[in-house]
Design a protein around this motif. Structure first.
Motif, short mmCIF file in Angstrom:
data_model
loop_
_atom_site.label_atom_id
_atom_site.label_comp_id
_atom_site.label_asym_id
_atom_site.label_seq_id
_atom_site.Cartn_x
_atom_site.Cartn_y
_atom_site.Cartn_z
N VAL A 134 50.10 47.01 97.49
CA VAL A 134 51.20 46.54 96.91
C VAL A 134 52.35 47.54 96.99
O VAL A 134 52.01 48.84 96.27
CB VAL A 134 51.03 46.35 95.46
CG1 VAL A 134 52.38 45.71 94.83
CG2 VAL A 134 49.97 45.08 95.22
N CYS A 135 53.25 47.37 97.66
CA CYS A 135 54.37 48.31 97.91
C CYS A 135 55.02 48.72 96.49
O CYS A 135 55.41 47.62 95.97
CB CYS A 135 55.36 48.02 99.08
SG CYS A 135 56.64 49.26 99.20
N ASP A 136 55.17 49.93 96.27
CA ASP A 136 55.98 50.36 95.18
C ASP A 136 57.01 51.31 95.49
O ASP A 136 57.39 52.27 94.58
CB ASP A 136 55.21 50.73 93.85
CG ASP A 136 55.90 50.75 92.48
OD1 ASP A 136 56.80 50.05 92.39
OD2 ASP A 136 55.59 51.64 91.63
N GLY A 137 57.54 51.41 96.73
CA GLY A 137 58.64 52.03 97.23
C GLY A 137 59.97 51.55 96.41
O GLY A 137 60.01 50.64 95.67
N THR A 138 61.01 52.35 96.74
CA THR A 138 62.19 52.05 95.73
C THR A 138 62.89 50.42 96.14
O THR A 138 62.99 50.06 94.97
CB THR A 138 63.29 52.93 96.17
OG1 THR A 138 62.93 54.35 96.06
CG2 THR A 138 64.49 52.84 95.34
N ALA A 139 62.77 50.11 97.13
CA ALA A 139 63.36 48.56 97.43
C ALA A 139 62.30 47.75 96.68
O ALA A 139 62.95 46.73 96.04
CB ALA A 139 63.51 48.60 98.96
N CYS A 140 61.06 47.83 96.81
CA CYS A 140 60.22 47.10 96.07
C CYS A 140 60.14 46.98 94.79
O CYS A 140 60.17 46.07 94.01
CB CYS A 140 58.65 46.95 96.79
SG CYS A 140 58.58 46.49 98.42
N HIS A 141 60.17 48.25 94.24
CA HIS A 141 60.14 48.64 92.76
C HIS A 141 61.45 47.75 92.17
O HIS A 141 61.15 46.97 91.20
CB HIS A 141 60.27 49.92 92.49
CG HIS A 141 59.94 50.31 90.99
ND1 HIS A 141 58.62 50.18 90.43
CD2 HIS A 141 60.91 50.46 90.06
CE1 HIS A 141 59.01 50.60 89.09
NE2 HIS A 141 60.22 50.66 88.79
N VAL A 192 51.22 51.49 97.56
CA VAL A 192 51.70 52.43 98.37
C VAL A 192 53.10 52.76 98.50
O VAL A 192 54.05 51.97 97.63
CB VAL A 192 51.27 51.98 99.73
CG1 VAL A 192 49.96 52.01 100.26
CG2 VAL A 192 51.99 50.36 100.09
N ALA A 193 53.69 53.74 99.06
CA ALA A 193 54.97 54.06 98.79
C ALA A 193 56.20 53.43 99.30
O ALA A 193 57.01 53.09 99.13
CB ALA A 193 55.11 55.46 99.12
N CYS A 194 55.78 52.85 100.66
CA CYS A 194 56.89 51.83 101.36
C CYS A 194 55.97 51.46 102.63
O CYS A 194 55.34 52.08 103.38
CB CYS A 194 58.03 52.82 101.96
SG CYS A 194 59.02 51.79 102.94
N LEU A 195 56.10 50.09 102.68
CA LEU A 195 55.32 49.50 104.03
C LEU A 195 56.08 49.40 104.98
O LEU A 195 55.83 48.89 106.28
CB LEU A 195 55.13 48.09 103.41
CG LEU A 195 53.69 48.00 102.56
CD1 LEU A 195 53.72 46.44 101.94
CD2 LEU A 195 52.63 48.58 102.95
N GLY A 196 57.55 50.18 105.24
CA GLY A 196 58.26 49.90 106.13
C GLY A 196 59.00 48.54 106.46
O GLY A 196 59.47 48.17 107.53
N ALA A 197 58.81 47.72 105.17
CA ALA A 197 59.26 46.33 105.47
C ALA A 197 60.38 45.98 104.39
O ALA A 197 60.20 45.16 103.48
CB ALA A 197 58.35 45.52 105.39
N CYS A 198 61.18 47.25 103.93
CA CYS A 198 61.90 47.16 102.85
C CYS A 198 63.07 45.78 102.78
O CYS A 198 63.09 45.27 101.64
CB CYS A 198 62.63 48.34 102.58
SG CYS A 198 61.90 49.80 102.89
N SER A 199 63.37 45.02 103.57
CA SER A 199 64.16 44.26 103.73
C SER A 199 63.46 43.05 103.34
O SER A 199 64.00 41.89 102.93
CB SER A 199 64.84 43.74 105.11
OG SER A 199 63.68 43.40 105.91
S1 FES Z 1 59.79 50.05 99.82
FE1 FES Z 1 58.65 48.26 100.04
S2 FES Z 1 58.70 48.08 102.01
FE2 FES Z 1 59.79 49.61 102.00
#
Ligand code: FES
Length: 164
Positions: free
Chosen positions: A80-87, A121-128
């Motif tokens: 599960v992405c918890d990078g900034t965009a997903c968070h 994970v920090a970012c899946l590279g699919a922020c959009s």
């Molecule tokens: S922050 Fe979730 S895919 Fe980049």
């Protein structure tokens, strides 16, 4: 799903490919992890002996790189992405939904029957596509799920359970 018993012959096969030299520790560990889905504890003394290095050195490499797991993982690994965009687009309710259905927590990340592992994970590279998560499983292509809401989580889990 049960844990495969450690077999030193697996280590021999991987070493045959990469050579019994300290410079090959990383690919050797990757090869062993590919076979077992994690690094069984027997890996360390076995590889150390065959490469003529200390167990501590092998262990140090295995614990330095995030991609190595010292715990058995589930057949399906849900990242599960918890990078900034997903968070900001509410990834945490999705994460909590996975955990509550599967009886998992931040510390207990794999189900007892080794069907599922849930991690962040920090970012899946699919922020959009936020909020997104990825499902990985040996032998099938990685799949990214996009714009997921918590009410979709049980449906997705049921689809995955049907493939167990
Ligand atoms: S922050 Fe979730 S895919 Fe980049």
């Amino acid at each position: 799903m049960s844990i495969a018993t450690f077999d030193a012959a697996v280590v021999d096969d991987v070493i045959k490919v990469w050579g019994a030299k300290p410079g090959s520790i990383i690919p050797i560990l990757q090869g062993i992890q590919e076979k077992y889905n994690y690094l069984p504890p027997e890996t360390f003394p076995c590889v150390a002996k065959k490469l003529g290095v200390s167990e501590a050195r092998i262990y140090g490499v295995a614990t330095f790189y995030e991609n190595f797991s010292l715990q058995p993982k589930g057949k399906f690994i849900i990242k599960v992405c918890d990078g900034t965009a997903c968070h900001v687009r509410k990834s945490i309710p999705n994460l909590e939904k996975f955990r509550s259905i599967l009886g998992l927590t931040e510390k207990k990340v794999t189900t007892d029957d080794l069907s599922f592992t849930v991690q962040t994970v920090a970012c899946l590279g699919a922020c959009s596509l936020a909020p997104a998560f990825m499902v990985q499983s040996k032998g099938i292509d990685d799949k990214v799920y996009a714009n997921v809401t918590p009410d979709q989580v049980p449906v997705i889990l049921d689809e995955l359970k049907a493939k167990l």
